[in-house]
Enzyme design. Sequence first.
Site, mmCIF file in Angstrom:
data_model
loop_
_atom_site.group_PDB
_atom_site.id
_atom_site.type_symbol
_atom_site.label_atom_id
_atom_site.label_comp_id
_atom_site.label_asym_id
_atom_site.label_seq_id
_atom_site.Cartn_x
_atom_site.Cartn_y
_atom_site.Cartn_z
ATOM 1 N N SER A 271 2.769 27.032 39.160
ATOM 2 C CA SER A 271 2.235 27.115 38.109
ATOM 3 C C SER A 271 2.755 27.277 36.781
ATOM 4 C CB SER A 271 1.377 28.741 38.355
ATOM 5 O OG SER A 271 2.678 29.600 38.401
ATOM 6 N N SER A 272 4.078 26.823 36.708
ATOM 7 C CA SER A 272 4.634 26.646 35.268
ATOM 8 C C SER A 272 6.065 26.133 35.689
ATOM 9 C CB SER A 272 4.622 28.148 34.538
ATOM 10 O OG SER A 272 5.787 28.799 35.359
ATOM 11 N N SER B 233 19.523 26.507 41.374
ATOM 12 C CA SER B 233 20.181 26.701 40.026
ATOM 13 C C SER B 233 21.891 26.556 40.169
ATOM 14 C CB SER B 233 20.073 28.333 39.420
ATOM 15 O OG SER B 233 20.788 28.546 38.586
ATOM 16 N N THR C 149 6.143 25.642 45.821
ATOM 17 C CA THR C 149 5.936 26.799 45.490
ATOM 18 C C THR C 149 6.537 27.057 44.059
ATOM 19 O OG1 THR C 149 8.059 27.606 46.307
ATOM 20 C CG2 THR C 149 6.363 27.506 47.933
ATOM 21 N N GLY C 150 5.746 28.003 43.426
ATOM 22 C CA GLY C 150 6.294 28.355 42.191
ATOM 23 C C GLY C 150 5.589 27.229 41.123
ATOM 24 N N GLY D 23 8.348 23.863 38.650
ATOM 25 C CA GLY D 23 7.216 23.559 39.528
ATOM 26 C C GLY D 23 6.141 22.581 39.181
ATOM 27 N N TYR E 64 19.386 37.723 40.350
ATOM 28 C CA TYR E 64 19.391 36.368 40.445
ATOM 29 C C TYR E 64 20.506 35.471 41.037
ATOM 30 C CZ TYR E 64 17.410 31.816 38.723
ATOM 31 O OH TYR E 64 17.118 30.558 38.727
#
Length: 342
Positions: free
Chosen positions: A29-30, A156, A26-27, A33, A169
Amino acid sequence: MTRLRRGYRAGMPLTRSLDDSTVVITGASSGIGTATAYALARRGAAVVLAARSEPALRQVAQRCRELGGRALAVPTDVTDLESVQRLADRAAGEFGRIDAWVNNAAVSAVGLFDEIPVAEFRRVLEVNLLGAVHGFKAALPHLGAAGGGVLVNNASVLAEVAMPYQSAYNATKHGIRGLADTVRQELRVTGRGQISICTVLPASIDTPFFRHAANHSGRELMPPPPIYPPEVVAETIVRLLRRPRREAYAGGAARLLGLQWRLAPALVERGLGWYAHRTQFGPGARVDTSGNVYHADAQGRRDGGWNGRRGQLVRMTAAFGLAAAGTAVGTMAAIRRSRLER
């Protein structure tokens, strides 16, 4: 008898080689990921790419095929459980099974806690934490049906430490770490230890993340140095798929920060607050923006353009500074303990 490094358990890796495995990201597209998809494609894996931006996903999928992998792009909203379950079903339907799942989708809203709109704060929780919950819900049945597998959460280093202006976050990443620990325990006590749950704790990474974040600080955002390329995290994830462990740092600064935080949490909390307050913002002013919290704007880029030619020098300088700070922290903690023992 094979000697296992601390943190590893026998019998937990992928049940198949990477070139015969299907991995959902997932994630994708940049950023991390995308870098992870490329790292797996180079090893011949089938990658199933999920994110909100279909054009970016198709671009990443095409590059994965050029690198020697198989790829399927599935536009997905991780805040919607049905959408994530459809993602899992598409992956299993296309490639026969799911061997690994990477929970990587994330957004952020940067600013003082009392200046971040509640709706944006809630949205960050929904994407980052609830999105991971949906990933667990969709992945676990498929991993069990495949005879075992690995679920990796990109959490993270802010799952272990904290940084000002990142309250939403920080909260989600701490939550993801706790979720992973709990589910790992439950799998173990219910006889499903063939499914590994791993958490990655990266340092600051050169991705478009800060450019895409909602910004209520009034200032230009930038990742605090030292900044590492996304491939550092991608290769860490690949290693976890091959040899799972509970947690793995990505970037030496993350490991050092974690150690300092455990040695002297109150002192490091103050020091990291001071450091992040001075290094998280650039010189330019910015108007308030919701960034990509509600709307996708990924373009299939791995990096955010933060490193440049000075990247290695910045990492080395910051690492020496953090190491010196770590030495001071350790010394002060030891002195404090010595005084308390008198």
